[in-house]
Enzyme design. Sequence first.
Site, PDB file in Angstrom:
ATOM      1  N   LYS A 106       0.850  -1.191   0.000  1.00 18.55           N
ATOM      2  CA  LYS A 106       0.000   0.000   0.000  1.00 18.55           C
ATOM      3  C   LYS A 106       0.889   1.246   0.000  1.00 18.55           C
ATOM      4  O   LYS A 106       1.583   1.508   0.977  1.00 18.55           O
ATOM      5  CB  LYS A 106      -0.914   0.043   1.233  1.00 18.55           C
ATOM      6  CG  LYS A 106      -1.974   1.168   1.123  1.00 18.55           C
ATOM      7  CD  LYS A 106      -2.584   1.527   2.448  1.00 18.55           C
ATOM      8  CE  LYS A 106      -1.781   2.560   3.192  1.00 18.55           C
ATOM      9  NZ  LYS A 106      -1.778   3.907   2.524  1.00 18.55           N
TER      10      LYS A 106
ATOM     11  N   GLU B 133      11.302   1.092   9.117  1.00 21.11           N
ATOM     12  CA  GLU B 133      12.233   2.178   8.824  1.00 21.11           C
ATOM     13  C   GLU B 133      11.468   3.467   9.053  1.00 21.11           C
ATOM     14  O   GLU B 133      10.610   3.837   8.247  1.00 21.11           O
ATOM     15  CB  GLU B 133      12.742   2.061   7.379  1.00 21.11           C
ATOM     16  CG  GLU B 133      14.061   2.797   7.141  1.00 21.11           C
ATOM     17  CD  GLU B 133      13.898   4.274   6.867  1.00 21.11           C
ATOM     18  OE1 GLU B 133      13.955   5.058   7.850  1.00 21.11           O
ATOM     19  OE2 GLU B 133      13.725   4.648   5.714  1.00 21.11           O
TER      20      GLU B 133
ATOM     21  N   CYS C  21      14.295  11.098   5.859  1.00 16.60           N
ATOM     22  CA  CYS C  21      14.609  10.750   7.246  1.00 16.60           C
ATOM     23  C   CYS C  21      16.090  10.885   7.554  1.00 16.60           C
ATOM     24  O   CYS C  21      16.475  10.920   8.727  1.00 16.60           O
ATOM     25  CB  CYS C  21      14.147   9.324   7.542  1.00 16.60           C
ATOM     26  SG  CYS C  21      12.364   9.108   7.433  1.00 16.60           S
TER      27      CYS C  21
ATOM     28  N   GLU D 108      11.062  15.764  14.397  1.00 17.30           N
ATOM     29  CA  GLU D 108      11.343  15.782  12.963  1.00 17.30           C
ATOM     30  C   GLU D 108      10.434  16.789  12.256  1.00 17.30           C
ATOM     31  O   GLU D 108       9.214  16.684  12.320  1.00 17.30           O
ATOM     32  CB  GLU D 108      11.128  14.387  12.384  1.00 17.30           C
ATOM     33  CG  GLU D 108      11.588  14.223  10.958  1.00 17.30           C
ATOM     34  CD  GLU D 108      11.499  12.781  10.493  1.00 17.30           C
ATOM     35  OE1 GLU D 108      12.341  12.375   9.664  1.00 17.30           O
ATOM     36  OE2 GLU D 108      10.595  12.054  10.945  1.00 17.30           O
TER      37      GLU D 108
END
Length: 478
Positions: free
Chosen positions: A177, A250, A284, A380
Amino acid sequence: MSAKTVLHNFVAGEAVAPAEGRYEDLIDPSTGEVFASAPVSGPEDVDRAMQAAATAFEDWRATTPSDRQRALLKFADAIEARADELVSLESQNTGKPLGLTASEELPPAIDQIRFFAGAARLLEGRSAGQYMNGFESYVRREPIGVCAQVTPWNYPLLMAVWKIAPALAAGNAVVLKPSDTTPVTTVKLAEIAAEFFPAGVFNVVLGDRGTGRALVEHRTPQMVSITGSVRAGMEVAGSAAADLKRTHLELGGKAPVVVFDDADVAAAAASIAEAGYFNAGQDCTAATRVLVQAGVYDEFVAALAEQAKGIRTGAPDDEDVLYGPVNNAGQLARVAGFIDRLPDHAVLQAGGARVGERGYFWSPTVVSGLQQTDEIIQNEVFGPVITVQKFTGEDEALAYANGVEYALASSVWTKDHGTAMRMTQKLDFGCVWVNCHIPLVAEMPHGGFKHSGHGKDLSVYGLEDYTRIKHVMHNVGA
């Protein structure tokens, strides 16, 4: 792709409309306008894909590594032949610059498929032996089964490759997905793959968070792999735990970039700016948290701000831009929120504002004067915002660098070999670059620790993550 384009799921080798007929608009982030629509799949759609994958797995698992290699190599060749089409689709769906997408994303994706095609034939186990008299033991390395996979919106095509290439190379079947905002190239990859892989080996189901939840909670997959946010990773891990599924996570990052007094300040500032602003900082591993030793702090801040002021963002067909828009209106608001909430001691050295009123563009931003506990240091941003902190010595640099919940990537900038060796040992991150930041190669593993997740993408380690180990013992006297 026209404004009337309607995407479908891709199951058992063919395009399939969703059972409930629900669709959502897809927005071009460089214009803010609708350019297509995609299904919001439900449990029935997920179940159909899982059944197709489970059926296909029984034959695919029995193929030889050389068979899987040939299929993957043909797949890579077909992607290379259709690179212009894929770049165009990726750019429209994400707003990425056409030229940089063609030069920086398609070639690695193709190379990584070819790497896993070769690696499929190199999986090794321990040698056979008699560890008990009269009994011969050996190890079989087998595919896990059906793998449920979820990919993010920052690198839709590349992250799809990172998921499917090792899984298929190891003999698994996949139901993937993509992000609900960036599904276009994933569907195209499935269409191309159908020319070379048996029907049902690679399936794509489109939808939102609810679709992803149905994917993870389905009883069929034996492994769930996601690249995404920490929140999403925790939800996946929780759902997978209820059925004892393997997870491969991840997740987010907050990469420290440690610049020592002896570094080449001008060169470091230029490289760090590129590694921080590339893809609008939506990476990231992006070089967005810079720690600078006191002796060159002011010089570095000035050099980085100058770099930021010389970098442009803009439309995909503008050859002079380094990056395009952030992915969606919500992400633009998130980036703006961090800047709006900056503490009084923060200093905005460059940028800090939306660019234009059409699309989701944000200026290259530099913020200095920050403290370790500040929100923008700990969380982040995932946007074109680089923060700068000051440190005095190695111990303080390490305390700042390791003092976040993320542990994906980092870099050290110094001319001193001893400093580099000590820092690479003590930095608590899955990857440490020295005098560079962000290069990746298919042969080396990529993955983090702590809240950045576990498991490795790329490399033979990534391929092994999609296998299971079986011990076989023979009574040689029987």
